[in-house]
Design a protein around this motif. Structure first.
Motif, PDB file in Angstrom:
ATOM      1  N   THR A 225     -14.311  -8.580  -2.546  1.00  0.00           N
ATOM      2  CA  THR A 225     -13.087  -8.584  -3.332  1.00  0.00           C
ATOM      3  C   THR A 225     -12.734  -7.145  -3.699  1.00  0.00           C
ATOM      4  OG1 THR A 225     -14.291  -8.851  -5.416  1.00  0.00           O
ATOM      5  CG2 THR A 225     -13.609 -10.859  -4.267  1.00  0.00           C
ATOM      6  N   ALA A 226     -11.571  -6.961  -4.330  1.00  0.00           N
ATOM      7  CA  ALA A 226     -11.101  -5.630  -4.723  1.00  0.00           C
ATOM      8  C   ALA A 226     -11.143  -4.662  -3.538  1.00  0.00           C
ATOM      9  CB  ALA A 226     -11.925  -5.086  -5.887  1.00  0.00           C
ATOM     10  N   VAL A 227     -10.834  -5.191  -2.352  1.00  0.00           N
ATOM     11  CA  VAL A 227     -10.844  -4.361  -1.142  1.00  0.00           C
ATOM     12  C   VAL A 227      -9.662  -3.399  -1.199  1.00  0.00           C
ATOM     13  CG1 VAL A 227     -10.611  -4.403   1.364  1.00  0.00           C
ATOM     14  CG2 VAL A 227     -12.011  -6.130   0.205  1.00  0.00           C
ATOM     15  N   ASP A 228      -9.942  -2.106  -1.004  1.00  0.00           N
ATOM     16  CA  ASP A 228      -8.871  -1.129  -1.161  1.00  0.00           C
ATOM     17  C   ASP A 228      -9.251   0.180  -0.480  1.00  0.00           C
ATOM     18  OD1 ASP A 228      -6.438  -0.151  -1.978  1.00  0.00           O
ATOM     19  OD2 ASP A 228      -6.942  -0.045  -4.113  1.00  0.00           O
ATOM     20  N   CYS A 229      -8.239   0.997  -0.229  1.00  0.00           N
ATOM     21  CA  CYS A 229      -8.434   2.361   0.266  1.00  0.00           C
ATOM     22  C   CYS A 229      -8.129   3.317  -0.875  1.00  0.00           C
ATOM     23  CB  CYS A 229      -7.523   2.639   1.462  1.00  0.00           C
ATOM     24  SG  CYS A 229      -7.586   4.346   2.067  1.00  0.00           S
ATOM     25  N   ALA A 230      -9.074   4.182  -1.208  1.00  0.00           N
ATOM     26  CA  ALA A 230      -8.913   5.105  -2.329  1.00  0.00           C
ATOM     27  C   ALA A 230      -8.404   6.473  -1.916  1.00  0.00           C
ATOM     28  CB  ALA A 230     -10.246   5.258  -3.069  1.00  0.00           C
ATOM     29  N   TRP A 231      -8.550   6.811  -0.623  1.00  0.00           N
ATOM     30  CA  TRP A 231      -8.203   8.177  -0.172  1.00  0.00           C
ATOM     31  C   TRP A 231      -7.997   8.163   1.323  1.00  0.00           C
ATOM     32  CZ3 TRP A 231     -10.830  11.569   3.128  1.00  0.00           C
ATOM     33  CH2 TRP A 231     -10.449  12.927   3.071  1.00  0.00           C
ATOM     34  N   LEU A 232      -7.003   8.911   1.817  1.00  0.00           N
ATOM     35  CA  LEU A 232      -6.728   8.995   3.248  1.00  0.00           C
ATOM     36  C   LEU A 232      -6.124  10.349   3.547  1.00  0.00           C
ATOM     37  CD1 LEU A 232      -6.473   7.615   6.079  1.00  0.00           C
ATOM     38  CD2 LEU A 232      -4.219   6.802   5.338  1.00  0.00           C
ATOM     39  N   PHE A 233      -6.751  11.065   4.489  1.00  0.00           N
ATOM     40  CA  PHE A 233      -6.244  12.380   4.881  1.00  0.00           C
ATOM     41  C   PHE A 233      -6.864  12.773   6.212  1.00  0.00           C
ATOM     42  CE2 PHE A 233      -6.870  17.082   4.820  1.00  0.00           C
ATOM     43  CZ  PHE A 233      -5.539  17.445   4.962  1.00  0.00           C
ATOM     44  N   ALA A 234      -6.056  13.326   7.095  1.00  0.00           N
ATOM     45  CA  ALA A 234      -6.536  13.856   8.376  1.00  0.00           C
ATOM     46  C   ALA A 234      -7.309  12.823   9.184  1.00  0.00           C
ATOM     47  CB  ALA A 234      -7.384  15.113   8.150  1.00  0.00           C
ATOM     48  N   GLY A 235      -6.859  11.576   9.103  1.00  0.00           N
ATOM     49  CA  GLY A 235      -7.537  10.519   9.840  1.00  0.00           C
ATOM     50  C   GLY A 235      -8.859  10.099   9.251  1.00  0.00           C
ATOM     51  N   HIS A 236      -9.192  10.567   8.066  1.00  0.00           N
ATOM     52  CA  HIS A 236     -10.404  10.207   7.345  1.00  0.00           C
ATOM     53  C   HIS A 236     -10.018   9.356   6.141  1.00  0.00           C
ATOM     54  CE1 HIS A 236     -11.731  13.604   9.733  1.00  0.00           C
ATOM     55  NE2 HIS A 236     -12.977  13.468   9.339  1.00  0.00           N
ATOM     56  N   ALA A 237     -10.749   8.280   5.915  1.00  0.00           N
ATOM     57  CA  ALA A 237     -10.421   7.371   4.817  1.00  0.00           C
ATOM     58  C   ALA A 237     -11.670   7.027   4.020  1.00  0.00           C
ATOM     59  CB  ALA A 237      -9.791   6.086   5.359  1.00  0.00           C
ATOM     60  N   ILE A 238     -11.465   6.711   2.753  1.00  0.00           N
ATOM     61  CA  ILE A 238     -12.515   6.154   1.901  1.00  0.00           C
ATOM     62  C   ILE A 238     -12.027   4.793   1.431  1.00  0.00           C
ATOM     63  CG2 ILE A 238     -13.890   6.400  -0.196  1.00  0.00           C
ATOM     64  CD1 ILE A 238     -13.506   9.420   0.025  1.00  0.00           C
ATOM     65  N   PHE A 239     -12.758   3.751   1.784  1.00  0.00           N
ATOM     66  CA  PHE A 239     -12.370   2.399   1.423  1.00  0.00           C
ATOM     67  C   PHE A 239     -13.598   1.635   0.946  1.00  0.00           C
ATOM     68  CE2 PHE A 239     -12.960   2.809   5.972  1.00  0.00           C
ATOM     69  CZ  PHE A 239     -13.736   1.729   6.363  1.00  0.00           C
ATOM     70  N   SER A 240     -13.359   0.549   0.226  1.00  0.00           N
ATOM     71  CA  SER A 240     -14.487  -0.119  -0.430  1.00  0.00           C
ATOM     72  C   SER A 240     -14.171  -1.572  -0.713  1.00  0.00           C
ATOM     73  CB  SER A 240     -14.835   0.595  -1.744  1.00  0.00           C
ATOM     74  OG  SER A 240     -13.750   0.509  -2.657  1.00  0.00           O
ATOM     75  N   GLY A 241     -15.217  -2.303  -1.058  1.00  0.00           N
ATOM     76  CA  GLY A 241     -15.105  -3.681  -1.507  1.00  0.00           C
ATOM     77  C   GLY A 241     -16.230  -4.006  -2.461  1.00  0.00           C
ATOM     78  N   ARG A 242     -16.027  -5.041  -3.247  1.00  0.00           N
ATOM     79  CA  ARG A 242     -16.998  -5.440  -4.260  1.00  0.00           C
ATOM     80  C   ARG A 242     -17.470  -6.851  -3.990  1.00  0.00           C
ATOM     81  NH1 ARG A 242     -16.538  -8.150  -9.200  1.00  0.00           N
ATOM     82  NH2 ARG A 242     -17.976  -7.475 -10.840  1.00  0.00           N
ATOM     83  N   LYS A 243     -18.772  -7.068  -4.084  1.00  0.00           N
ATOM     84  CA  LYS A 243     -19.308  -8.411  -3.955  1.00  0.00           C
ATOM     85  C   LYS A 243     -19.065  -9.164  -5.256  1.00  0.00           C
ATOM     86  CE  LYS A 243     -23.506 -10.987  -2.754  1.00  0.00           C
ATOM     87  NZ  LYS A 243     -24.853 -10.896  -2.143  1.00  0.00           N
ATOM     88  N   PRO A 244     -18.516 -10.371  -5.197  1.00  0.00           N
ATOM     89  CA  PRO A 244     -18.236 -11.111  -6.421  1.00  0.00           C
ATOM     90  C   PRO A 244     -19.507 -11.303  -7.258  1.00  0.00           C
ATOM     91  CG  PRO A 244     -17.173 -12.167  -4.550  1.00  0.00           C
ATOM     92  CD  PRO A 244     -18.076 -11.094  -3.981  1.00  0.00           C
ATOM     93  N   ASP A 245     -19.322 -11.316  -8.569  1.00  0.00           N
ATOM     94  CA  ASP A 245     -20.440 -11.554  -9.483  1.00  0.00           C
ATOM     95  C   ASP A 245     -21.008 -12.962  -9.288  1.00  0.00           C
ATOM     96  OD1 ASP A 245     -20.576  -9.089 -10.917  1.00  0.00           O
ATOM     97  OD2 ASP A 245     -18.727  -9.642 -11.893  1.00  0.00           O
ATOM     98  N   VAL A 246     -20.116 -13.916  -9.080  1.00  0.00           N
ATOM     99  CA  VAL A 246     -20.497 -15.296  -8.825  1.00  0.00           C
ATOM    100  C   VAL A 246     -19.739 -15.725  -7.586  1.00  0.00           C
ATOM    101  CG1 VAL A 246     -20.511 -17.650  -9.724  1.00  0.00           C
ATOM    102  CG2 VAL A 246     -20.815 -15.719 -11.279  1.00  0.00           C
ATOM    103  N   ALA A 247     -20.370 -16.532  -6.742  1.00  0.00           N
ATOM    104  CA  ALA A 247     -19.737 -16.943  -5.499  1.00  0.00           C
ATOM    105  C   ALA A 247     -18.324 -17.442  -5.754  1.00  0.00           C
ATOM    106  CB  ALA A 247     -20.561 -18.028  -4.818  1.00  0.00           C
ATOM    107  N   GLY A 248     -17.379 -16.820  -5.034  1.00  0.00           N
ATOM    108  CA  GLY A 248     -15.988 -17.237  -5.118  1.00  0.00           C
ATOM    109  C   GLY A 248     -15.241 -16.635  -6.291  1.00  0.00           C
ATOM    110  N   GLN A 249     -15.896 -15.790  -7.112  1.00  0.00           N
ATOM    111  CA  GLN A 249     -15.234 -15.177  -8.249  1.00  0.00           C
ATOM    112  C   GLN A 249     -15.335 -13.668  -8.165  1.00  0.00           C
ATOM    113  OE1 GLN A 249     -16.616 -16.634 -11.997  1.00  0.00           O
ATOM    114  NE2 GLN A 249     -16.528 -18.788 -11.379  1.00  0.00           N
ATOM    115  N   ALA A 250     -14.298 -12.978  -8.589  1.00  0.00           N
ATOM    116  CA  ALA A 250     -14.287 -11.511  -8.602  1.00  0.00           C
ATOM    117  C   ALA A 250     -15.103 -11.001  -9.775  1.00  0.00           C
ATOM    118  CB  ALA A 250     -12.851 -11.018  -8.713  1.00  0.00           C
TER     119      ALA A 250
END
Length: 250
Positions: A225-250
């Motif tokens: 969850t909370a999948v997002d890109c935080a930074w992008l430049f020169a073809g380089h990116a920083i992206f991330s995701g979070r494992k839910p605290d409880v199955a099916g919940q953010a």
């Protein structure tokens, strides 16, 4: 942070080259490290894992930012692991290094679920299917609420995008070469080695970057969850995701 641009096979000579030139060739390197650390929530006494740790700059930043954490730094290069231990020598009691092959799956379970798994300039050596498997395995390995943060090159989907990424990367290395040394020797080496993937994106089979959109979708498919890109430049990116605290919940 480790990369393997420009050659079919990685060996210790390539490790030496990256140790010599990584500070020039990685765009906004220090900023990237800060952003990766910013994306990790603080948690006392947790385990963090770095995939392809290189010389250990990111591992050191994590050890400094999170004084109660322990870091497992994985890399396939003995030279890189040795350098990572030196880089992190002030925090050596909280650092463990180990050999691994990123494409294998036998390392993807840990003695305790990590609070964070991070990788910089490595995952683009996996093809699309391998990336999907890695993302799913990381999601399974993380503890609830844990995060997966990736810094990597990503492939633009258009010729215009490739040209922009190539130009920005050249400009970034040229600027760093001048700022660090006051000359363009490192920029000349960057060109001699053919390091700029975006200049010849289909020329080196070892490089298999996927688009940013594909990888964000694969993270979501893996359950992040909370999948997002935080930074992008020169073809380089920083992206991330979070494992839910409880199955099916953010």
């Amino acid at each position: 942070m480790a990369d393997m641009q420009g050659d079919r096979h990685w060996d210790e000579n390539h490790s030496r080259s990256f140790l010599d030139y990584g500070r020039y060739f990685v765009p906004e390197r220090e900023r990237q490290i800060d952003i990766i650390a910013d994306l990790i929530p603080a948690a006392p006494g947790g385990l963090m894992v770095e995939l392809c740790c290189g010389e250990g700059l990111l591992s050191r930043a994590l050890l400094e930012r999170f004084p109660d954490c322990r870091v497992l730094a994985l890399d396939g290069s003995e030279r890189m692991r040795e350098q990572a231990q030196k880089t992190c020598s002030d925090h050596g009691s909280r650092l463990t290094t180990a050999a691994f092959d990123l494409a294998d799956r036998d390392w993807r379970s840990f003695s305790e679920p990590p609070q964070a798994i991070v990788s910089s300039l490595a995952i683009h050596h996996l093809d699309g299917r391998q990336k999907q498997m890695l993302f799913a395995d990381v999601a399974a390995a993380l503890r609830p609420g844990g995060v997966f943060v990736v810094a990597d090159i990503v492939r633009p989907r258009s010729a215009a995008g490739l040209a922009i990424a190539a130009r920005q990367w050249d400009e970034a290395v040229r600027s760093r070469s001048l700022a660090i040394d006051g000359d363009l020797a490192a920029f000349a080496e960057f060109n001699r080695l053919g390091w700029n993937y975006f200049r010849n994106p289909d020329g080196e089979p070892i490089d298999k970057p996927s688009s940013l959109a594909e990888q964000l979708a694969w993270l979501a498919e893996a359950g992040f969850t909370a999948v997002d890109c935080a930074w992008l430049f020169a073809g380089h990116a920083i992206f991330s995701g979070r494992k839910p605290d409880v199955a099916g919940q953010a």
